[in-house]
Design a protein around this motif. Sequence first.
Motif, PDB file in Angstrom:
ATOM      1  N   LYS A   1      11.709  23.999  10.046  1.00 24.37           N
ATOM      2  CA  LYS A   1      11.356  24.166   8.626  1.00 24.37           C
ATOM      3  C   LYS A   1      11.414  22.831   7.892  1.00 24.37           C
ATOM      4  CE  LYS A   1      13.352  28.825   8.409  1.00 24.37           C
ATOM      5  NZ  LYS A   1      14.429  29.656   7.822  1.00 24.37           N
ATOM      6  N   PHE A   2      12.462  22.052   8.174  1.00 20.45           N
ATOM      7  CA  PHE A   2      12.638  20.782   7.484  1.00 20.45           C
ATOM      8  C   PHE A   2      11.668  19.709   7.993  1.00 20.45           C
ATOM      9  CE2 PHE A   2      17.316  22.089   6.678  1.00 20.45           C
ATOM     10  CZ  PHE A   2      16.907  22.853   5.595  1.00 20.45           C
ATOM     11  N   ILE A   3      11.250  19.830   9.256  1.00 21.52           N
ATOM     12  CA  ILE A   3      10.227  18.905   9.777  1.00 21.52           C
ATOM     13  C   ILE A   3       8.914  19.111   9.024  1.00 21.52           C
ATOM     14  CG2 ILE A   3       8.747  18.387  11.762  1.00 21.52           C
ATOM     15  CD1 ILE A   3      11.175  18.937  13.566  1.00 21.52           C
ATOM     16  N   ILE A   4       8.489  20.384   8.918  1.00 19.38           N
ATOM     17  CA  ILE A   4       7.233  20.710   8.224  1.00 19.38           C
ATOM     18  C   ILE A   4       7.290  20.292   6.759  1.00 19.38           C
ATOM     19  CG2 ILE A   4       5.701  22.575   7.484  1.00 19.38           C
ATOM     20  CD1 ILE A   4       5.580  21.951  10.500  1.00 19.38           C
ATOM     21  N   SER A   5       8.359  20.679   6.058  1.00 22.26           N
ATOM     22  CA  SER A   5       8.456  20.358   4.626  1.00 22.26           C
ATOM     23  C   SER A   5       8.655  18.866   4.407  1.00 22.26           C
ATOM     24  CB  SER A   5       9.585  21.158   3.966  1.00 22.26           C
ATOM     25  OG  SER A   5      10.804  20.996   4.654  1.00 22.26           O
ATOM     26  N   GLY A   6       9.311  18.179   5.349  1.00 22.52           N
ATOM     27  CA  GLY A   6       9.492  16.736   5.256  1.00 22.52           C
ATOM     28  C   GLY A   6       8.169  15.992   5.351  1.00 22.52           C
ATOM     29  N   ILE A   7       7.295  16.454   6.245  1.00 27.64           N
ATOM     30  CA  ILE A   7       5.969  15.850   6.387  1.00 27.64           C
ATOM     31  C   ILE A   7       5.116  16.135   5.142  1.00 27.64           C
ATOM     32  CG2 ILE A   7       3.797  15.966   7.698  1.00 27.64           C
ATOM     33  CD1 ILE A   7       5.574  16.438  10.205  1.00 27.64           C
ATOM     34  N   ILE A   8       5.268  17.356   4.603  1.00 30.97           N
ATOM     35  CA  ILE A   8       4.528  17.721   3.379  1.00 30.97           C
ATOM     36  C   ILE A   8       4.911  16.799   2.224  1.00 30.97           C
ATOM     37  CG2 ILE A   8       4.283  19.484   1.567  1.00 30.97           C
ATOM     38  CD1 ILE A   8       4.439  21.597   3.821  1.00 30.97           C
ATOM     39  N   ILE A   9       6.221  16.555   2.040  1.00 33.55           N
ATOM     40  CA  ILE A   9       6.655  15.700   0.928  1.00 33.55           C
ATOM     41  C   ILE A   9       6.212  14.246   1.151  1.00 33.55           C
ATOM     42  CG2 ILE A   9       8.973  15.130   1.818  1.00 33.55           C
ATOM     43  CD1 ILE A   9       8.031  15.807  -1.855  1.00 33.55           C
ATOM     44  N   ALA A  10       6.178  13.820   2.426  1.00 32.54           N
ATOM     45  CA  ALA A  10       5.723  12.459   2.730  1.00 32.54           C
ATOM     46  C   ALA A  10       4.248  12.283   2.351  1.00 32.54           C
ATOM     47  CB  ALA A  10       5.931  12.150   4.205  1.00 32.54           C
ATOM     48  N   VAL A  11       3.415  13.237   2.755  1.00 31.15           N
ATOM     49  CA  VAL A  11       1.979  13.161   2.440  1.00 31.15           C
ATOM     50  C   VAL A  11       1.762  13.307   0.934  1.00 31.15           C
ATOM     51  CG1 VAL A  11      -0.308  14.152   2.880  1.00 31.15           C
ATOM     52  CG2 VAL A  11       1.380  14.051   4.729  1.00 31.15           C
ATOM     53  N   HIS A  12       2.582  14.151   0.300  1.00 28.41           N
ATOM     54  CA  HIS A  12       2.514  14.301  -1.165  1.00 28.41           C
ATOM     55  C   HIS A  12       2.753  12.956  -1.849  1.00 28.41           C
ATOM     56  CE1 HIS A  12       3.911  15.004  -5.238  1.00 28.41           C
ATOM     57  NE2 HIS A  12       5.151  14.700  -4.889  1.00 28.41           N
ATOM     58  N   TRP A  13       3.783  12.249  -1.442  1.00 27.69           N
ATOM     59  CA  TRP A  13       4.095  10.955  -2.051  1.00 27.69           C
ATOM     60  C   TRP A  13       3.020   9.908  -1.735  1.00 27.69           C
ATOM     61  CZ3 TRP A  13      10.043  10.948  -0.806  1.00 27.69           C
ATOM     62  CH2 TRP A  13      10.720  11.579  -1.870  1.00 27.69           C
ATOM     63  N   ILE A  14       2.507   9.939  -0.495  1.00 29.59           N
ATOM     64  CA  ILE A  14       1.463   8.977  -0.111  1.00 29.59           C
ATOM     65  C   ILE A  14       0.225   9.164  -0.986  1.00 29.59           C
ATOM     66  CG2 ILE A  14      -0.202   8.378   1.709  1.00 29.59           C
ATOM     67  CD1 ILE A  14       2.128   8.947   3.730  1.00 29.59           C
TER      68      ILE A  14
ATOM     69  N   ASP B   1       0.823  -1.201   0.000  1.00 27.42           N
ATOM     70  CA  ASP B   1       0.000   0.000   0.000  1.00 27.42           C
ATOM     71  C   ASP B   1       0.868   1.266   0.000  1.00 27.42           C
ATOM     72  OD1 ASP B   1      -2.476   1.261  -0.071  1.00 27.42           O
ATOM     73  OD2 ASP B   1      -2.531   1.522   2.094  1.00 27.42           O
ATOM     74  N   ALA B   2       0.230   2.419  -0.246  1.00 28.06           N
ATOM     75  CA  ALA B   2       0.940   3.679  -0.435  1.00 28.06           C
ATOM     76  C   ALA B   2       1.768   4.102   0.782  1.00 28.06           C
ATOM     77  CB  ALA B   2      -0.058   4.781  -0.791  1.00 28.06           C
ATOM     78  N   ILE B   3       1.224   3.953   2.002  1.00 32.55           N
ATOM     79  CA  ILE B   3       1.932   4.440   3.195  1.00 32.55           C
ATOM     80  C   ILE B   3       3.207   3.636   3.472  1.00 32.55           C
ATOM     81  CG2 ILE B   3       1.780   4.817   5.697  1.00 32.55           C
ATOM     82  CD1 ILE B   3      -1.168   5.535   5.303  1.00 32.55           C
ATOM     83  N   PRO B   4       3.143   2.297   3.537  1.00 27.32           N
ATOM     84  CA  PRO B   4       4.401   1.551   3.706  1.00 27.32           C
ATOM     85  C   PRO B   4       5.365   1.751   2.533  1.00 27.32           C
ATOM     86  CG  PRO B   4       2.552   0.047   3.367  1.00 27.32           C
ATOM     87  CD  PRO B   4       1.981   1.385   3.618  1.00 27.32           C
ATOM     88  N   LEU B   5       4.819   1.926   1.329  1.00 29.81           N
ATOM     89  CA  LEU B   5       5.666   2.172   0.160  1.00 29.81           C
ATOM     90  C   LEU B   5       6.489   3.432   0.362  1.00 29.81           C
ATOM     91  CD1 LEU B   5       4.431   1.978  -3.552  1.00 29.81           C
ATOM     92  CD2 LEU B   5       6.109   3.636  -2.801  1.00 29.81           C
ATOM     93  N   VAL B   6       5.843   4.510   0.803  1.00 28.62           N
ATOM     94  CA  VAL B   6       6.541   5.784   1.034  1.00 28.62           C
ATOM     95  C   VAL B   6       7.521   5.656   2.195  1.00 28.62           C
ATOM     96  CG1 VAL B   6       6.235   8.197   1.744  1.00 28.62           C
ATOM     97  CG2 VAL B   6       4.741   7.194  -0.003  1.00 28.62           C
TER      98      VAL B   6
END
Length: 301
Positions: A68-81, A32-37
Amino acid sequence: MQENKLKNYLLLHFIVFIWGFTAILGALITIDAIPLVWYRMLLAVVFIAIYFLFKKKSFEIEKKAIFKFIISGIIIAVHWITFFKAIKVSNVSVALVTMSTGAFFASLIEPLFFKRKIQAIEILLGLMVIGGLYIIFNFESQYTLGIVYALISAFLSALFSVLNGVYVKKYEATVISFYQLLFGVLGVTLFLLFTNQFSVTFFKLSMSDWFYLSVLSSICTAYAFIASVKVMRYLTPYTVMLTINLEPIYAIILALIIFGEKEQMNPEFYYGACIVLFVVLLNGLIKNSASIRKKIRTKKR
């Protein structure tokens, strides 16, 4: 000099082809998408860390950059999911064409961060994108959920790109990427822990999944990012922009070859897709021509 430029231009096409292949791998990987990411980001962090050690680069960052990197890191994770979720519930073609709306979202978000007015041409192009999507929605309604996921992913991608446009002025691109991926995978890890999704079966992957994940995280993530930074030192933003717009085209052709009938759509889908891709290309041409005129005026002064 010309030979070096040609070499980097061909390398850029190869990088864009790799980015297009990301969607194919997402469809081939069975989890699934979440484990894949989670696997993608974790393995990419390891590969980039190895690159840092090999190049003897420093991991040090200032404390105020961490948030800043925590916020943007979570954004990119959700983007990929949401991106991989869109592929799982629809197909590669639908996900990538809808993802092309990221340029429109960026034109709306960018003025907020760079303190400029939204231009009328951006609103017009945005309406054309909506028209293209409306055609796709009407004739490919069975993929509605995939289109919704892809729209969310496109918005987050645009937000992530604008944030990085701010960060890259102060921090090195490879450092930004490493910490965004690191904090992104930590965020996904916390989510998986709180939802009790870690189990023995979570870590039991088929050999094909391990192979595709390794390719996805090493070549399509770590290598492609580092190589793209290098290429941008030699080619103009105009050339880079035009070439990157070929990504969905490369991916759709690959998907048709690999998945066959599953990727074949109604003719109306391709009409809508052509409108969306045309607007993305036109937006890039307008933005870059405006940037070139601005540079000429600045030189004359």
